[in-house]
Enzyme design. Structure first.
Site, short mmCIF file in Angstrom:
data_model
loop_
_atom_site.label_atom_id
_atom_site.label_comp_id
_atom_site.label_asym_id
_atom_site.label_seq_id
_atom_site.Cartn_x
_atom_site.Cartn_y
_atom_site.Cartn_z
N ASN A 12 0.98 -1.11 0.01
CA ASN A 12 -0.04 0.06 -0.26
C ASN A 12 0.81 1.28 -0.04
OD1 ASN A 12 -1.74 1.93 0.81
ND2 ASN A 12 -2.40 1.23 2.56
N LYS A 14 0.01 4.32 -0.19
CA LYS A 14 -0.57 5.42 0.34
C LYS A 14 -0.27 6.59 -0.45
CE LYS A 14 -0.14 3.16 4.77
NZ LYS A 14 0.14 3.08 6.34
N HIS A 97 -9.47 0.97 5.11
CA HIS A 97 -8.02 0.84 5.88
C HIS A 97 -8.20 2.02 6.96
CE1 HIS A 97 -3.94 2.24 6.77
NE2 HIS A 97 -3.62 1.13 5.96
N GLU A 99 -6.62 4.38 8.02
CA GLU A 99 -6.33 5.70 7.65
C GLU A 99 -7.72 6.50 7.30
OE1 GLU A 99 -2.73 5.35 5.82
OE2 GLU A 99 -1.73 4.74 7.45
N GLU A 168 -5.03 -5.52 10.54
CA GLU A 168 -3.94 -4.10 10.83
C GLU A 168 -4.23 -3.34 12.08
OE1 GLU A 168 -2.12 -3.05 6.88
OE2 GLU A 168 -3.88 -1.80 7.14
N GLY A 174 2.92 1.74 10.59
CA GLY A 174 3.92 2.80 10.79
C GLY A 174 4.49 3.21 11.93
N SER A 213 3.78 -2.51 10.05
CA SER A 213 5.10 -2.62 10.47
C SER A 213 5.75 -3.94 9.97
CB SER A 213 5.61 -2.34 11.86
OG SER A 213 5.17 -0.99 12.02
P1 PGA Z 1 3.04 0.06 7.35
O1 PGA Z 1 1.37 0.41 7.08
O2 PGA Z 1 3.70 -1.14 7.15
O3 PGA Z 1 4.00 1.29 7.24
O4 PGA Z 1 3.10 -0.27 8.97
C1 PGA Z 1 0.66 -0.93 6.80
C2 PGA Z 1 -0.48 -0.22 6.34
O5 PGA Z 1 -1.00 0.70 6.60
O6 PGA Z 1 -1.38 -1.12 5.29
#
Ligand code: PGA
Length: 252
Positions: A12, A14, A97, A99, A168, A174, A213
């Protein structure tokens, strides 16, 4: 597990990546071609601005989107329909997601409407669920994910070929923090039970990704947990070398 689903390692991007970033897709094509024994599929979900170009460049991997609108077309300035995505050759879409749930107040009911739209257009929905740190600390994580699954995944029209679930934990995205293998095992077994409750035998064939992560150094342990059928990767998917290190650790 009777029917182990085929693993998927999806990236992803983003709100990252310009046209110049498409060279990462060229590198991934090459790495996949050089590793015919790879035991997973790969996907990149770039921003909407480079989706079409990414589809044209990706010869060895799938290209997914990061969101869609639920309607077929209409007066929805700035939005993209699932039919527009399939028109480009996109095959999947990330939905719900955390976010988007946080930044845009997206509810599970809205996610479910988008899943219906994805199914209408023939796209695979990658449906994200996961608890916040406060919810885990107060022991609500299983309940939170149960509600997200029940409310985000429509019963009608859903089968093992058109959905993927991504667990997740919000606090792991992140941050460099990852849950213990025991906690991942507990949650993935819980999600498997929920899917079997909703979809009977098909629930056993649905892929459940872990995200938050994931990187080369922790992929073998995380991907080795029962009911983990791949990864949804943010930061470590931006560079082909880092992203492929996950495949090398877990699926070669
Ligand atoms: P990350 O993000 O691997 O940077 O932790 C995962 C995600 O949001 O899908």
């Amino acid at each position: 597990m009777t029917n182990q689903p085929k693993a998927l390692v999806a990236g992803n991007w983003k709100m990252n990546g310009l046209k110049a970033s498409l060279t990462e897709i060229d590198s991934l094509n090459e790495k996949i071609a050089n590793n015919p024994n790879m035991k997973c599929d790969m996907m990149i979900c770039p921003s909407a601005t480079i989706l079409g170009a990414a589809v044209e460049r990706a010869t060895k991997l799938e290209i997914g989107a990061q969101d869609c609108h639920a309607a077929f077309s209409g007066a929805h300035t700035g939005d993209v329909s699932t039919e527009m995505l399939t028109d480009l050759g996109v095959t999947a879409v990330i939905l719900g997601h955390s976010e988007r749930r946080a930044d845009h107040g997206e509810t599970s009911a809205e996610v479910a409407a988008k899943v219906v739209a994805a199914q209408r257009a023939g796209l695979v929905s990658i449906i994200c669920v996961g608890e916040t740190e406060a919810e885990r600390k107060s022991g609500q994580h299983l309940g939170v994910v149960s509600s997200q699954i029940a409310d985000s995944i429509p019963l009608d029209g859903t089968h093992a070929d058109n959905i993927v679930v991504a667990y997740e934990p919000v606090w792991a995205i992140g941050t460099g923090l990852v849950p213990s293998a025991e906690d991942v095992a507990e949650m993935h077994a819980h999600i498997r039970d929920l899917l079997k409750g909703m979809f009977e035998a098909d629930g056993d064939k649905m892929s459940i990704l872990y995200g938050g992560s994931v990187k080369g150094s922790n992929a073998a342990e995380l991907m080795g947990v029962a009911n983990v059928n791949g990864a949804l990767v943010g930061g470590a998917s931006l560079k082909a070398d880092d992203f492929f290190a996950i495949v090398e650790a877990a699926y070669l």
